[in-house]
Enzyme design. Structure first.
Site: not given
Ligand code: TGC
Ligand code: FAD
Length: 388
Positions: A93, A138, A244, A272, A367-368
């Site tokens: 997935r 970082n 999203n 079982r 993905e958060g």
């Molecule tokens: P913030 O100041 O709240 O927002 C910045 C700008 O973005 C807008 N915005 C969004 N727009 C669309 N969808 C959303 N979900 C949005 N959330 C915020 C917001 O309105 C603003 O727009 P503008 O026009 O004012 O500039 O941003 P922040 O720096 O305070 O951060 C907010 C936070 C913590 C919610 C966000 O950065 C976050 O979601 N952090 C988690 C990071 C994350 O999910 N990383 C994922 C990496 S990719 C991954 O994990 C792939 S896994 C792959 C696999 O399936 O194998």
């Molecule tokens: P951190 O951000 O360092 O967080 C550590 C802990 O602190 C967490 O428990 C978190 O919830 C907590 N924390 C952080 N900030 C706060 C706060 N403000 N308040 C309270 N608690 C907080 N990323 C990509 O870009 N592309 C990919 O394809 C991708 N694939 C991935 C595949 C795998 C197998 C894994 C494990 C991760 C992948 N990621 C990818 C990265 C993933 O999105 C991050 O690991 C994730 O967003 C968390 O970041 P971090 O690991 O740096 O943890």
């Protein structure tokens, strides 16, 4: 024989087309994923041959228009595909989530016509593999503080920095890389395999998502052609819009892992015997099974409703966060508890629970994280950001 739970007749909410897609993907998972996935996970190997097969069953970009190689289906169809794939394994997935939501979607939504025509058909068919680079060593939960940067050098951009934890980076033909320009604005760049200065080392020794490839993306003065900038988005909302879509798909996907655990645990509990009775006759085991079914049913309704809202372009990011957070946690708890129903047998690779459980530890983080999604809901409820 797998019997998917459908306690509230959610099937009746689906169209005939949805059911046809589900049946095709379910058959493919039974035929191509189930027989090989345990070995792939034990050996820490991504079954790369499945990429083209996934392309051929329409698992990549199902909601992208047919003109670009997608299937032009709706959001519920996308969700159903994710459920079926994750019943096989979260790694499968994941590959589909990244390709569809994190690579095809931004090229479709933020790219120009030439970029769409160049990349989307190859990604849809599985001829090319994509990756998505947002997270840095970082900067994970706080991607807005990213350090990866590019400079305008006249006839090209010069990219420097690094990304970490990137699904499929070691094999990616194209990576959607989010980096800041000279004014500090986040932009998306299409970085192709073979560009000088790009390396993508694999991250080894994972206990989770062992059948998925994870790696880094390191940019050492990579010259990126100007045509490779995604022209139609600026700022952090670009990558967050991709998230999203992926988070929504994960909310459906996690249900598949939970259903697999429930189905296996129910059958095992009926067969079982201990103390001369099936363990399913003991109240404590019934409590577990009843609670699994309740939680799966709630998750199905949540995912379906968010899907309908997405079909109407009305789903908010916070609603998607709630669905991702709830459904992944639900699946992780069911994987853990269902493993216990199998006693010692549950720790072996003869059953899928431990594999799902370990996979879901990544799914609850990527993905958060679980906590970040809670804070997104908290912000939505109160209007007060508790992030910083
Ligand atoms: P913030 O100041 O709240 O927002 C910045 C700008 O973005 C807008 N915005 C969004 N727009 C669309 N969808 C959303 N979900 C949005 N959330 C915020 C917001 O309105 C603003 O727009 P503008 O026009 O004012 O500039 O941003 P922040 O720096 O305070 O951060 C907010 C936070 C913590 C919610 C966000 O950065 C976050 O979601 N952090 C988690 C990071 C994350 O999910 N990383 C994922 C990496 S990719 C991954 O994990 C792939 S896994 C792959 C696999 O399936 O194998
Ligand atoms: P951190 O951000 O360092 O967080 C550590 C802990 O602190 C967490 O428990 C978190 O919830 C907590 N924390 C952080 N900030 C706060 C706060 N403000 N308040 C309270 N608690 C907080 N990323 C990509 O870009 N592309 C990919 O394809 C991708 N694939 C991935 C595949 C795998 C197998 C894994 C494990 C991760 C992948 N990621 C990818 C990265 C993933 O999105 C991050 O690991 C994730 O967003 C968390 O970041 P971090 O690991 O740096 O943890």
């Amino acid at each position: 024989m797998y019997k998917p739970p459908d306690y509230l007749l959610v099937d009746e909410l689906l169209s005939e087309e949805h059911k046809i897609i589900r049946s095709a993907v379910r058959d493919w998972v039974d035929r191509s994923v189930k027989p090989i996935i345990e070995n792939a996970a034990q050996n820490h190997e991504f079954p790369i041959h499945l990429i083209k097969e996934m392309g051929s069953i329409g698992a990549f970009g199902p909601y992208i228009p047919q003109k670009y190689g997608g299937a032009g289906m709706d959001q519920v169809a996308y969700g159903i595909i994710m459920t079926e794939l994750e019943r096989g394994d979260s790694a499968i997935r994941s590959a589909a989530s990244v390709q569809s939501s994190l690579v095809m979607y931004p090229i479709y939504a933020f790219g120009d016509e030439a970029q769409r025509m160049k990349y989307l058909p190859k990604l849809a068919s599985g001829e090319w593999v994509g990756a998505f680079g947002l997270t840095e060593p970082n900067h994970g939960s706080d991607p807005g503080s990213m350090l990866t940067r590019f400079e305008d050098k006249g006839d090209h951009y010069l990219l420097n920095g690094s990304k970490m934890w990137i699904t499929n980076s070691p094999i990616a033909d194209v990576s959607v890389v989010w980096a800041k320009d000279e004014t500090g604005v986040v932009r998306g760049l299409l970085v192709e395999k073979g560009m000088a200065g790009l390396s993508a080392p694999e991250t080894k020794n994972k206990w989770s998502l062992r059948a998925s490839l994870t790696g880094e993306l390191v940019f050492d003065n990579v010259q990126v052609p100007k045509d490779n900038l995604l022209p139609n988005v600026k700022g952090l909302k670009g990558p967050l819009k991709c998230l999203n879509s992926a988070r929504y798909g994960i909310a459906w996907g996690a249900i598949g892992a939970a259903m697999d655990c429930y189905d296996v645990a129910l059958r095992y509990a009926m067969e079982r015997k201990q103390f001369d009775k099936p363990i399913a006759s003991f109240q404590l085991q019934q409590k577990k099974l009843a609670e699994f079914l309740t939680e799966i049913t709630k998750a199905q309704l949540l995912a379906w409703r968010v899907g309908m809202l997405r079909n109407e372009n009305r789903a908010t990011p916070a609603q998607i966060s709630m669905a991702k957070r709830n459904n992944v946690n639900m699946a992780l708890q069911i994987a853990r508890e269902s493993r216990q129903i199998l006693g010692a047998m549950g720790i072996t690779g003869d059953f899928p629970m431990m594999r799902h459980m370990m996979n879901l530890e990544s799914v609850i983080t990527y993905e958060g994280t679980h906590d970040i999604h809670l804070l997104i809901t908290g912000f939505d409820v109160t209007g007060i950001s508790a992030f910083g």
